[in-house]
Design a protein around this motif. Sequence first.
Motif, PDB file in Angstrom:
ATOM      1  N   MET A 166       0.796  -1.223   0.000  1.00 38.88           N
ATOM      2  CA  MET A 166       0.000   0.000   0.000  1.00 38.88           C
ATOM      3  C   MET A 166       0.830   1.275   0.000  1.00 38.88           C
ATOM      4  O   MET A 166       0.281   2.373  -0.094  1.00 38.88           O
ATOM      5  CB  MET A 166      -0.949   0.016   1.204  1.00 38.88           C
ATOM      6  N   SER A 167       2.133   1.157   0.081  1.00 36.87           N
ATOM      7  CA  SER A 167       2.980   2.352   0.130  1.00 36.87           C
ATOM      8  C   SER A 167       2.904   3.124  -1.190  1.00 36.87           C
ATOM      9  O   SER A 167       3.009   2.542  -2.272  1.00 36.87           O
ATOM     10  CB  SER A 167       4.429   1.956   0.417  1.00 36.87           C
ATOM     11  N   VAL A 168       2.730   4.422  -1.076  1.00 37.61           N
ATOM     12  CA  VAL A 168       2.754   5.288  -2.254  1.00 37.61           C
ATOM     13  C   VAL A 168       4.145   5.283  -2.876  1.00 37.61           C
ATOM     14  O   VAL A 168       4.303   5.403  -4.090  1.00 37.61           O
ATOM     15  CB  VAL A 168       2.346   6.733  -1.867  1.00 37.61           C
ATOM     16  N   VAL A 169       5.146   5.120  -2.028  1.00 37.00           N
ATOM     17  CA  VAL A 169       6.534   5.062  -2.492  1.00 37.00           C
ATOM     18  C   VAL A 169       6.885   3.592  -2.715  1.00 37.00           C
ATOM     19  O   VAL A 169       6.987   2.815  -1.769  1.00 37.00           O
ATOM     20  CB  VAL A 169       7.496   5.690  -1.475  1.00 37.00           C
ATOM     21  N   GLU A 170       7.058   3.214  -3.964  1.00 38.28           N
ATOM     22  CA  GLU A 170       7.353   1.826  -4.302  1.00 38.28           C
ATOM     23  C   GLU A 170       8.865   1.596  -4.283  1.00 38.28           C
ATOM     24  O   GLU A 170       9.608   2.267  -4.998  1.00 38.28           O
ATOM     25  CB  GLU A 170       6.785   1.485  -5.683  1.00 38.28           C
ATOM     26  N   GLU A 171       9.279   0.659  -3.464  1.00 38.72           N
ATOM     27  CA  GLU A 171      10.693   0.317  -3.352  1.00 38.72           C
ATOM     28  C   GLU A 171      11.011  -0.822  -4.324  1.00 38.72           C
ATOM     29  O   GLU A 171      10.141  -1.343  -5.016  1.00 38.72           O
ATOM     30  CB  GLU A 171      11.017  -0.122  -1.922  1.00 38.72           C
ATOM     31  N   GLY A 172      12.282  -1.220  -4.332  1.00 38.83           N
ATOM     32  CA  GLY A 172      12.692  -2.308  -5.228  1.00 38.83           C
ATOM     33  C   GLY A 172      13.082  -1.736  -6.567  1.00 38.83           C
ATOM     34  O   GLY A 172      12.241  -1.265  -7.326  1.00 38.83           O
ATOM     35  N   GLY A 173      14.362  -1.759  -6.860  1.00 38.42           N
ATOM     36  CA  GLY A 173      14.827  -1.108  -8.086  1.00 38.42           C
ATOM     37  C   GLY A 173      14.740   0.403  -7.904  1.00 38.42           C
ATOM     38  O   GLY A 173      15.028   0.938  -6.835  1.00 38.42           O
ATOM     39  N   GLU A 174      14.325   1.077  -8.957  1.00 40.04           N
ATOM     40  CA  GLU A 174      14.182   2.537  -8.890  1.00 40.04           C
ATOM     41  C   GLU A 174      12.960   2.911  -8.069  1.00 40.04           C
ATOM     42  O   GLU A 174      11.863   2.394  -8.290  1.00 40.04           O
ATOM     43  CB  GLU A 174      14.047   3.103 -10.313  1.00 40.04           C
ATOM     44  N   LYS A 175      13.159   3.786  -7.088  1.00 48.04           N
ATOM     45  CA  LYS A 175      12.023   4.214  -6.264  1.00 48.04           C
ATOM     46  C   LYS A 175      11.048   5.027  -7.115  1.00 48.04           C
ATOM     47  O   LYS A 175      11.454   5.930  -7.842  1.00 48.04           O
ATOM     48  CB  LYS A 175      12.514   5.054  -5.083  1.00 48.04           C
ATOM     49  N   ARG A 176       9.750   4.714  -6.983  1.00 47.18           N
ATOM     50  CA  ARG A 176       8.734   5.394  -7.775  1.00 47.18           C
ATOM     51  C   ARG A 176       7.548   5.775  -6.898  1.00 47.18           C
ATOM     52  O   ARG A 176       7.286   5.136  -5.880  1.00 47.18           O
ATOM     53  CB  ARG A 176       8.248   4.509  -8.925  1.00 47.18           C
ATOM     54  N   ILE A 177       6.819   6.791  -7.343  1.00 46.89           N
ATOM     55  CA  ILE A 177       5.598   7.224  -6.669  1.00 46.89           C
ATOM     56  C   ILE A 177       4.403   6.709  -7.450  1.00 46.89           C
ATOM     57  O   ILE A 177       4.259   6.993  -8.646  1.00 46.89           O
ATOM     58  CB  ILE A 177       5.522   8.769  -6.564  1.00 46.89           C
ATOM     59  N   ASN A 178       3.558   5.933  -6.781  1.00 45.90           N
ATOM     60  CA  ASN A 178       2.350   5.406  -7.404  1.00 45.90           C
ATOM     61  C   ASN A 178       1.260   6.474  -7.303  1.00 45.90           C
ATOM     62  O   ASN A 178       0.696   6.717  -6.232  1.00 45.90           O
ATOM     63  CB  ASN A 178       1.911   4.118  -6.696  1.00 45.90           C
ATOM     64  N   MET A 179       0.952   7.118  -8.443  1.00 42.36           N
ATOM     65  CA  MET A 179       0.050   8.267  -8.432  1.00 42.36           C
ATOM     66  C   MET A 179      -1.401   7.867  -8.177  1.00 42.36           C
ATOM     67  O   MET A 179      -2.184   8.667  -7.656  1.00 42.36           O
ATOM     68  CB  MET A 179       0.179   9.042  -9.742  1.00 42.36           C
ATOM     69  N   ALA A 180      -1.778   6.645  -8.535  1.00 45.22           N
ATOM     70  CA  ALA A 180      -3.141   6.190  -8.231  1.00 45.22           C
ATOM     71  C   ALA A 180      -3.315   6.058  -6.718  1.00 45.22           C
ATOM     72  O   ALA A 180      -4.355   6.453  -6.170  1.00 45.22           O
ATOM     73  CB  ALA A 180      -3.428   4.866  -8.930  1.00 45.22           C
ATOM     74  N   TYR A 181      -2.308   5.512  -6.030  1.00 43.55           N
ATOM     75  CA  TYR A 181      -2.395   5.387  -4.584  1.00 43.55           C
ATOM     76  C   TYR A 181      -2.461   6.770  -3.930  1.00 43.55           C
ATOM     77  O   TYR A 181      -3.229   6.983  -2.978  1.00 43.55           O
ATOM     78  CB  TYR A 181      -1.181   4.625  -4.045  1.00 43.55           C
ATOM     79  N   LEU A 182      -1.653   7.692  -4.422  1.00 39.97           N
ATOM     80  CA  LEU A 182      -1.688   9.061  -3.898  1.00 39.97           C
ATOM     81  C   LEU A 182      -3.079   9.671  -4.082  1.00 39.97           C
ATOM     82  O   LEU A 182      -3.603  10.343  -3.188  1.00 39.97           O
ATOM     83  CB  LEU A 182      -0.634   9.914  -4.610  1.00 39.97           C
ATOM     84  N   SER A 183      -3.686   9.415  -5.247  1.00 43.45           N
ATOM     85  CA  SER A 183      -5.012   9.964  -5.534  1.00 43.45           C
ATOM     86  C   SER A 183      -6.067   9.387  -4.602  1.00 43.45           C
ATOM     87  O   SER A 183      -6.994  10.087  -4.183  1.00 43.45           O
ATOM     88  CB  SER A 183      -5.393   9.675  -6.993  1.00 43.45           C
ATOM     89  N   ILE A 184      -5.942   8.100  -4.273  1.00 39.13           N
ATOM     90  CA  ILE A 184      -6.915   7.466  -3.376  1.00 39.13           C
ATOM     91  C   ILE A 184      -6.771   8.008  -1.955  1.00 39.13           C
ATOM     92  O   ILE A 184      -7.761   8.332  -1.286  1.00 39.13           O
ATOM     93  CB  ILE A 184      -6.727   5.937  -3.391  1.00 39.13           C
ATOM     94  N   ILE A 185      -5.536   8.145  -1.508  1.00 45.14           N
ATOM     95  CA  ILE A 185      -5.296   8.625  -0.145  1.00 45.14           C
ATOM     96  C   ILE A 185      -5.753  10.074   0.012  1.00 45.14           C
ATOM     97  O   ILE A 185      -6.295  10.468   1.047  1.00 45.14           O
ATOM     98  CB  ILE A 185      -3.795   8.498   0.203  1.00 45.14           C
ATOM     99  N   GLY A 186      -5.557  10.875  -1.056  1.00 46.07           N
ATOM    100  CA  GLY A 186      -5.814  12.307  -0.960  1.00 46.07           C
ATOM    101  C   GLY A 186      -7.171  12.757  -1.461  1.00 46.07           C
ATOM    102  O   GLY A 186      -7.393  13.955  -1.653  1.00 46.07           O
ATOM    103  N   ALA A 187      -8.110  11.823  -1.670  1.00 43.84           N
ATOM    104  CA  ALA A 187      -9.434  12.183  -2.187  1.00 43.84           C
ATOM    105  C   ALA A 187     -10.514  11.589  -1.289  1.00 43.84           C
ATOM    106  O   ALA A 187     -10.327  10.523  -0.688  1.00 43.84           O
ATOM    107  CB  ALA A 187      -9.600  11.673  -3.618  1.00 43.84           C
TER     108      ALA A 187
END
Length: 852
Positions: free
Chosen positions: A430-451
């Motif tokens: 569930m982390s918005v910040v995806e680890e493993g390899g290059e760190k990435r921000i999952n924008m769908a998760y951010l949208s769910i948390i912030g709406a």
Amino acid sequence: MASKPKSDHDKRKQISIRGIAPVENVGNVKTSFNRHLHYTLVKDRNVSTPRDYYFALAHTVRDHLVGRWIRTQQYYYEIDPKRVYYLSLEFYMGRTLSNTMVNLGMQSACDEAMYQLGLDIEELEEIELDAGLGNGGLGRLAACFLDSMATLGLAAYGYGIRYDYGIFSQKLDNGWQLEEPDDWLRYGNPWEKARPEYMLPINFFGRVEQTDSGMKWVDTQIVYAMPFDSPVPGYGNNTVNTLRLWSAKAPNNFDLRFFNNGEYIQAVCDRNLAENISRVLYPNDNVFEGKELRLKQEYFLVAATLQDIIRRFKSSKFGSRESVRTSFDTFHEKVAIQLNDTHPSLAIPELMRIFVDIENMSWDKAWEVTIATCAYTNHTVLPEALERWPCSLLERVLPRHLQIIYEINQRFMNLIREKYPGDNDRLRRMSVVEEGGEKRINMAYLSIIGAHAINGVAAIHSEIIKADTFKDFYDVFPERFQNKTNGITPRRWLLLCNPGLSDVIAEKIGETWVTNLSELRQLEPFADEENLLRQIMKVKQENKMKLAAHIQQKYNVTVNPASMFDMQVKRIHEYKRQLLNCFHIIHLYNRIKKDPSAKVVPRTVMIGGKAAPGYHMAKLIIKLINNVARVVNNDPIVGDRLKVVYLENYRVSLAEKIIPAADLSEQISMAGTEASGTGNMKFMLNGALTIGTLDGANVEMKEEMGDDNIFIFGMTVEGVEELNKRGYNPRSYYEKNADLRQVMDQVNTGYFSPENPDLFKDIFNNLIHTDRFRLLADYEAYIECQDKVSDLFKDQLAWAKKCLYNIAASGKFSSDRTIGEYARDIWGVEPTTVKLPAPHEHADNSNSVPNP
């Protein structure tokens, strides 16, 4: 321009709904038209071109909008309603002239005025270039929603980007797709109003420093956002809302050193780099590309828009005219922001930055208000389409926003730890910040948390995101998840594009269906009335003859107007399975070749759509369809029993021609992959029958019209899941079905590409080894279902009866219904029946709001 004689039918068209044009209105239109030709375009009739006539007519119609537009904004300022802001990176508007005339109720007056001036209004309408600022369904949905919000009287604004180049223009060269730039602004745009006095600064790059008052974003590079406003008229209510599109402009200041060291020219040229932000629409909405320019576009949109929203919030009238809002505690009570997919999801950290860094709100209060303000619409379950931005890119381009996202995620992770102690795997998922390899921000998760609301766009899609795609988040926030089945505007997609059918309906049940599409249910009791069925068939045949003439002129292909017009028009993508349609064409061809004397139901299969420029398989599918068409269309044994036409450069204005002429609509994606679809709704509303899977909105269409009035085949979502669990072996389908094997072998061995036998081997190998979208598993059921379609088409009255049931059941799929649900369930506003008075076009509007 030479005028064409009008038939009695042409003179009478749309009398029942649009009315007979009063003589004085016709006179006013002619006077205004000539005035604009003379004073705006500086031409006379001796030297004017058809494009000049189009612009003169456009300005004439626009004149009737301006007073209403200003009055609408004054009205919103006076009553201070809660405003809705629809943020979308795409608005696929198409043409504006005809739609505006319909909504203002002045099409008859303009038609008659042009006729008296010796001009053909349809020729003038054809001159307008499509505003193609979208890839497909997502952008077209946004356009329909703007129409409905204005028609329902909502205080609403669309916000997007004014791309210099829209979706590319598709050309076919020996069957291959070529992309050409869509320079839609090259002749100017008569509908927009530039507002350079209201340019806003947008920051990029820089660094973050800690100060006594908090975190500050400093040393940034600035680009300016210049607004261009276009009017969005409601139907018959004098409401005119605004679509504001931002254009990127470089700062005007120069470092004076450039004058002295010989780099002045280069400095001026470098300004163009800033303006590239609004240069071109990314031609793909189903595969995420993590490009810096795309990130800049997304932030550019939300940063400019939020500045505008906050400026309007602060300056809104409440109490006395001198009052100014300083507290943001009630921001969500006056502002609703809808994020159309994740593309504008940076609005969430940007709003937090403004609240915390600039307006000095506490984090907790700012987060509470942000959630209450924002809502998120999900449009896809395809993993490759979900946005995931590299942290390294965000850190360089938007360093403060990355900090804010980290903080949002940290607080969310604390919440999950409390709710699920010890469940580290859930934390990882569930982390918005995806680890493993290059760190990435999952924008769908951010949208769910912030709406405060997350919605799918069809019932089955909304269930999939709750049960699968975002299941973990649904477990935590079940109250946030909703369904809002998509819709289409009946004004453009029936009243405008199919006037003949509109008249038949209006003569039978009246005109109220135009703004209340559920009224079409009144047609059902007449399903056995042969005269009505024959009227519907007559209109369909007239539309088919018009389209056949267009195809003859455009593609030099002669098609049989009495044949079944079988259509599949949408973006070219493997999940939409145009390849399955192509295999059916080959199957029909083989059947005719095997028994040339057999009686078959004639078909004209039309496929249209654009492939993303870098999508190899989609472009190969286009080439295959065109090669199959070349073989089929030139085989004398086949004759006019089967024709294949690839509709080049499919776009909104072309859809308006072909949808009214369709007999059969192909909606054949693998179950569980199409979020909703809106093309399916347009075909249904115009009396085409659907062959499709239980996917997207097809499920609800079937519920509305009944099982007997739609052709359903193939696996369900559950069937696909079961097949996957068992283990899918596509080769087994190939080996056990001789018909399928023949079709695939023809593709594989060069039957349709004798000059290059290996051309389509990638298609064969992809299917035989992977077949991600289970085309081979559904092939046999599809062929059987198509045979049922052909059998029914032989009985034209029985076919027409099912068409009537389709039309009558279309009410649910009005975008008015969709927007009404958004308004009540998500935005907390009520549609209004208030009808603004139409102002005198030359009235004193000196009390208008300084900056709308």
